[in-house]
Design a protein around this motif. Structure first.
Motif, PDB file in Angstrom:
ATOM      1  N   TYR A  89       0.879  -1.214   0.098  1.00 47.60           N
ATOM      2  CA  TYR A  89      -0.027  -0.013  -0.078  1.00 47.60           C
ATOM      3  C   TYR A  89       0.985   1.419  -0.049  1.00 47.60           C
ATOM      4  CZ  TYR A  89      -4.321  -2.216   0.606  1.00 47.60           C
ATOM      5  OH  TYR A  89      -5.768  -3.073   0.392  1.00 47.60           O
ATOM      6  N   ARG A 134      -8.764   2.630   7.184  1.00 48.90           N
ATOM      7  CA  ARG A 134      -9.769   3.716   7.811  1.00 48.90           C
ATOM      8  C   ARG A 134      -9.947   3.475   9.306  1.00 48.90           C
ATOM      9  NH1 ARG A 134     -12.579   5.869   3.135  1.00 48.90           N
ATOM     10  NH2 ARG A 134     -10.721   6.887   2.223  1.00 48.90           N
ATOM     11  N   ASN A 172      -2.315  10.222   5.763  1.00 43.19           N
ATOM     12  CA  ASN A 172      -2.664  10.028   4.426  1.00 43.19           C
ATOM     13  C   ASN A 172      -3.133   8.745   3.994  1.00 43.19           C
ATOM     14  OD1 ASN A 172      -1.947  12.851   3.692  1.00 43.19           O
ATOM     15  ND2 ASN A 172       0.172  12.518   3.585  1.00 43.19           N
ATOM     16  N   GLU A 222      -6.593   8.248   5.220  1.00 42.21           N
ATOM     17  CA  GLU A 222      -7.538   9.059   4.256  1.00 42.21           C
ATOM     18  C   GLU A 222      -7.654   8.468   2.811  1.00 42.21           C
ATOM     19  OE1 GLU A 222      -5.936  13.014   4.245  1.00 42.21           O
ATOM     20  OE2 GLU A 222      -6.584  13.236   6.394  1.00 42.21           O
ATOM     21  N   THR A 223      -6.555   7.859   2.288  1.00 38.57           N
ATOM     22  CA  THR A 223      -6.291   7.352   1.178  1.00 38.57           C
ATOM     23  C   THR A 223      -6.939   5.899   0.932  1.00 38.57           C
ATOM     24  OG1 THR A 223      -4.572   8.601   0.623  1.00 38.57           O
ATOM     25  CG2 THR A 223      -4.997   6.818  -0.991  1.00 38.57           C
ATOM     26  N   TYR A 224      -6.818   4.961   1.778  1.00 28.69           N
ATOM     27  CA  TYR A 224      -7.118   3.597   1.699  1.00 28.69           C
ATOM     28  C   TYR A 224      -8.146   3.138   2.705  1.00 28.69           C
ATOM     29  CZ  TYR A 224      -3.124   3.845  -1.304  1.00 28.69           C
ATOM     30  OH  TYR A 224      -1.860   3.846  -2.111  1.00 28.69           O
ATOM     31  N   ARG A 265       1.307   6.656  -6.669  1.00 31.49           N
ATOM     32  CA  ARG A 265       0.257   7.954  -6.967  1.00 31.49           C
ATOM     33  C   ARG A 265       0.807   9.255  -6.891  1.00 31.49           C
ATOM     34  NH1 ARG A 265      -4.802   5.194  -7.348  1.00 31.49           N
ATOM     35  NH2 ARG A 265      -4.589   2.975  -6.920  1.00 31.49           N
ATOM     36  N   ASN A 266       1.478   9.299  -5.779  1.00 26.75           N
ATOM     37  CA  ASN A 266       1.802  10.776  -5.516  1.00 26.75           C
ATOM     38  C   ASN A 266       3.098  11.175  -6.349  1.00 26.75           C
ATOM     39  OD1 ASN A 266       0.988  12.189  -2.814  1.00 26.75           O
ATOM     40  ND2 ASN A 266       1.320  10.062  -2.151  1.00 26.75           N
ATOM     41  N   PHE A 311       0.943   4.262  -2.775  1.00 25.65           N
ATOM     42  CA  PHE A 311       0.834   5.374  -2.279  1.00 25.65           C
ATOM     43  C   PHE A 311       2.123   6.330  -2.975  1.00 25.65           C
ATOM     44  CE2 PHE A 311       1.438   8.957   0.846  1.00 25.65           C
ATOM     45  CZ  PHE A 311       0.201   9.560   0.840  1.00 25.65           C
TER      46      PHE A 311
END
Length: 119
Positions: free
Chosen positions: A12, A45, A36, A39-41, A19-20, A16
Motif C-alpha cells: 500500500y 480507515r 494520508n 484518508e486514502t485507503y 500515485r504521489n 501511495f
C-alpha cells in the motif's frame, strides 16, 4: 506485526508513493504519511494513526535498503522513479523503483510487464 501485515503495508505504501509521484510529489513528510494512508485507503480507515506509524518504520527501513527511497530530515524522498509492473506468472501488481531489481515481490519471477494504464 506479522510478516503478512508488513508486506501488505509495504504494498500500500509503494502504491501511495507511485500515485504521489504521478502527481509530481517527490517527497513526503514522515509525520503525515499515516494520516494520508488512513484518508486514502479504505483498508486503513479503522486503524489508529500511531499503529500505522510504528509499523511504517519497518517498511521505511526496508525501502531505504532496497534503494526505493531516501530518508532525510524527516522527509521520505523517492530516489529515481517508480514503475507499476504486473507479474506474468502470478499476476501480482508490483511497484518497483527504477534502482531496484526487476523481480516480482511475491514469487520472485523476472517476467514482469508494464501494467496497462486506464483507458
Amino acid at each position: 506485526m506479522g510478516m503478512t501485515q508488513t508486506n501488505e503495508l509495504e504494498w500500500y505504501f509503494r502504491d501511495f508513493l507511485f500515485r504521489n509521484l504521478n502527481k509530481g510529489i517527490l517527497q513526503l513528510k514522515v509525520q503525515s504519511i499515516s494520516t494520508n494512508m488512513i484518508e486514502t485507503y479504505l483498508r486503513y480507515r479503522n486503524e489508529e494513526s500511531s499503529q500505522i506509524s510504528s509499523n511504517l518504520k519497518i517498511v521505511l527501513e526496508n525501502l531505504v535498503s532496497s534503494k526505493l527511497i531516501e530518508l532525510r530530515d524527516n522527509l521520505v524522498i523517492i530516489r529515481d522513479g517508480i514503475s507499476r509492473l504486473q507479474c506474468s506468472k502470478c499476476y501480482y501488481i508490483c511497484y518497483l523503483g527504477n534502482l531496484e531489481a526487476k523481480s516480482c515481490l511475491r514469487c520472485q519471477s523476472n517476467e514482469l510487464n508494464t501494467f496497462p494504464k486506464k483507458r
